[in-house]
Design a protein around this motif. Structure first.
Motif, short mmCIF file in Angstrom:
data_model
loop_
_atom_site.label_atom_id
_atom_site.label_comp_id
_atom_site.label_asym_id
_atom_site.label_seq_id
_atom_site.Cartn_x
_atom_site.Cartn_y
_atom_site.Cartn_z
N ILE A 192 5.37 8.16 10.43
CA ILE A 192 6.46 8.75 11.23
C ILE A 192 7.61 7.76 11.37
O ILE A 192 8.79 8.12 11.25
CB ILE A 192 5.93 9.18 12.62
N THR A 193 7.29 6.48 11.60
CA THR A 193 8.33 5.45 11.70
C THR A 193 9.11 5.35 10.39
O THR A 193 10.35 5.23 10.38
CB THR A 193 7.70 4.09 12.04
N TYR A 194 8.40 5.42 9.29
CA TYR A 194 9.03 5.35 7.97
C TYR A 194 9.98 6.54 7.77
O TYR A 194 11.11 6.37 7.28
CB TYR A 194 7.95 5.33 6.90
N GLN A 195 9.54 7.73 8.13
CA GLN A 195 10.37 8.91 7.95
C GLN A 195 11.60 8.89 8.84
O GLN A 195 12.65 9.43 8.49
CB GLN A 195 9.54 10.17 8.23
N VAL A 196 11.49 8.25 10.00
CA VAL A 196 12.64 8.16 10.91
C VAL A 196 13.62 7.10 10.43
O VAL A 196 14.85 7.30 10.47
CB VAL A 196 12.17 7.85 12.35
N LEU A 197 13.11 5.96 9.97
CA LEU A 197 13.97 4.86 9.57
C LEU A 197 14.61 5.04 8.20
O LEU A 197 15.69 4.49 7.95
CB LEU A 197 13.18 3.54 9.58
N ALA A 255 0.84 -1.19 0.00
CA ALA A 255 0.00 0.00 0.00
C ALA A 255 0.88 1.25 0.00
O ALA A 255 1.97 1.25 0.57
CB ALA A 255 -0.90 0.00 1.23
N PRO A 256 0.45 2.33 -0.66
CA PRO A 256 1.21 3.57 -0.63
C PRO A 256 1.40 4.07 0.79
O PRO A 256 0.51 3.92 1.65
CB PRO A 256 0.35 4.54 -1.46
N ILE A 257 2.55 4.68 1.06
CA ILE A 257 2.85 5.13 2.41
C ILE A 257 1.87 6.21 2.84
O ILE A 257 1.58 6.37 4.02
CB ILE A 257 4.31 5.64 2.49
N GLN A 258 1.31 6.97 1.86
CA GLN A 258 0.37 8.03 2.21
C GLN A 258 -0.92 7.48 2.80
O GLN A 258 -1.63 8.18 3.53
CB GLN A 258 0.05 8.88 0.96
N LYS A 259 -1.25 6.23 2.49
CA LYS A 259 -2.47 5.63 3.00
C LYS A 259 -2.26 4.88 4.30
O LYS A 259 -3.20 4.28 4.84
CB LYS A 259 -3.06 4.68 1.95
N SER A 260 -1.05 4.86 4.80
CA SER A 260 -0.76 4.17 6.05
C SER A 260 -1.15 5.04 7.23
O SER A 260 -1.48 6.23 7.10
CB SER A 260 0.73 3.81 6.13
N SER A 261 -1.08 4.45 8.41
CA SER A 261 -1.41 5.19 9.63
C SER A 261 -0.33 6.23 9.92
O SER A 261 0.80 6.15 9.42
CB SER A 261 -1.52 4.23 10.81
N ARG A 262 -0.70 7.21 10.74
CA ARG A 262 0.22 8.28 11.07
C ARG A 262 1.45 7.72 11.79
O ARG A 262 2.58 8.16 11.53
CB ARG A 262 -0.48 9.33 11.95
N ARG A 263 1.25 6.75 12.67
CA ARG A 263 2.38 6.17 13.40
C ARG A 263 3.36 5.50 12.44
O ARG A 263 4.58 5.65 12.58
CB ARG A 263 1.87 5.15 14.42
N TRP A 264 2.86 4.79 11.44
CA TRP A 264 3.75 4.12 10.49
C TRP A 264 4.45 5.12 9.59
O TRP A 264 5.61 4.95 9.23
CB TRP A 264 2.96 3.12 9.65
#
Length: 282
Positions: free
Chosen positions: A15-20, A4-13
């Motif tokens: 943020i985790t994606y942007q940090v990792l 699924a596109p990252i834009q459709k993921s939850s806010r927590r995921w």
């Protein structure tokens, strides 16, 4: 659908994606960053164990100057261009004609010939080391640039034919039929109708083959020796001497050797992406 596109993921995921993501990028680039750091260090840093800290003195111009003016690196670079460019032209030209024949014409044995081209891609190249070396010795092509060119053209044509044949089969066949109705010769159909439509595929394949051949190390060591025919990937090992290893010189020469394929990709980036994605959607 997955993924699924990252834009459709939850806010927590998100943020985790942007940090990792920066951390993953740093880990991926760490070897390259290490080579870049080593390339500006003096030889004394390696003798004293100063590998990953700030260099005792920045030897950027000294190290790279010695690579260009006090070694055979320019000759190795020249050999790489002499080997790579004819290989790209030969493999792409042969595969374009072969892909046209296999993709357009219907004849007995078409699929068999196509499968033979594909099967060659699954042969582990390590098992070909001894017979190919003996063949080049028998033909007088060992330790020559021509021997490497001929081998790479033969070895890469299978993959290129697979790429070209599938691309040509996706082209609108009514264009070819219309040209035949007008009485156009087959070779003119290939040159003036099919080839212009194949420009994105030709560009994408050229970038891929250029990178494959330029970065080849195995066959450069097996089929050549010395600066007369060896490409830059094998020439870097010339800094590995009997009594020590000039890590700073090897690192500087590695950075220099990596520049041409990187430049090739950025120059052909638009055509490369177009060639890989053409036909993905209608």
């Amino acid at each position: 659908m997955f993924p699924a596109p990252i834009q459709k993921s939850s806010r927590r995921w998100r943020i985790t994606y942007q940090v990792l993501l920066p951390f993953a990028l740093l880990v991926w680039l760490l070897p390259l960053l290490g080579v870049m750091l080593f390339s500006v260090k003096p030889a004394s840093d390696f003798a004293s164990g100063n590998y990953w800290t700030i260099p005792a003195s920045f030897e950027l111009f000294n190290n790279y100057g010695r690579v260009f003016f006090e070694s055979d690196m320019p000759k190795y670079l020249f050999n790489s261009f002499v080997i790579t460019i004819p290989t790209v032209i030969g493999a792409v030209a042969l595969s374009a004609m072969t892909g046209f024949a296999l993709g357009v014409y219907r004849f007995r044995g078409n699929l068999l010939i196509f499968f033979i081209f594909i099967a060659g891609n699954f042969v582990p190249f390590q098992i070909l080391m001894v017979p190919v070396r003996d063949l080049t010795l028998g033909l007088g092509l060992y330790d020559t640039k021509l021997g490497l060119i001929l081998f790479h053209v033969a070895f890469q044509t299978g993959f290129c034919t697979l790429f070209m044949r599938n691309f040509i089969r996706a082209l609108p066949f009514p264009l070819i039929e219309a040209a035949r109705v007008e009485g156009v010769a087959e070779w003119r159909i290939f040159v003036f109708v099919v080839l212009p439509l194949m420009k994105p595929a030709l560009a994408a394949l050229s970038v891929l083959i250029f990178t494959f051949i330029w970065n080849d190390y195995f066959w450069a060591v097996v089929l050549t020796q010395g600066p007369n025919a060896q490409p830059v990937t094998a020439g870097i090992t010339a800094f590995n001497t009997q009594f020590g290893v000039a890590y700073h010189m090897m690192s500087a020469s590695s950075i220099i050797a990596a520049l041409p394929p990187v430049a090739m990709f950025f120059l052909m980036q638009k055509h490369f992406i177009a060639g890989l994605t053409l036909g993905a959607v209608k």
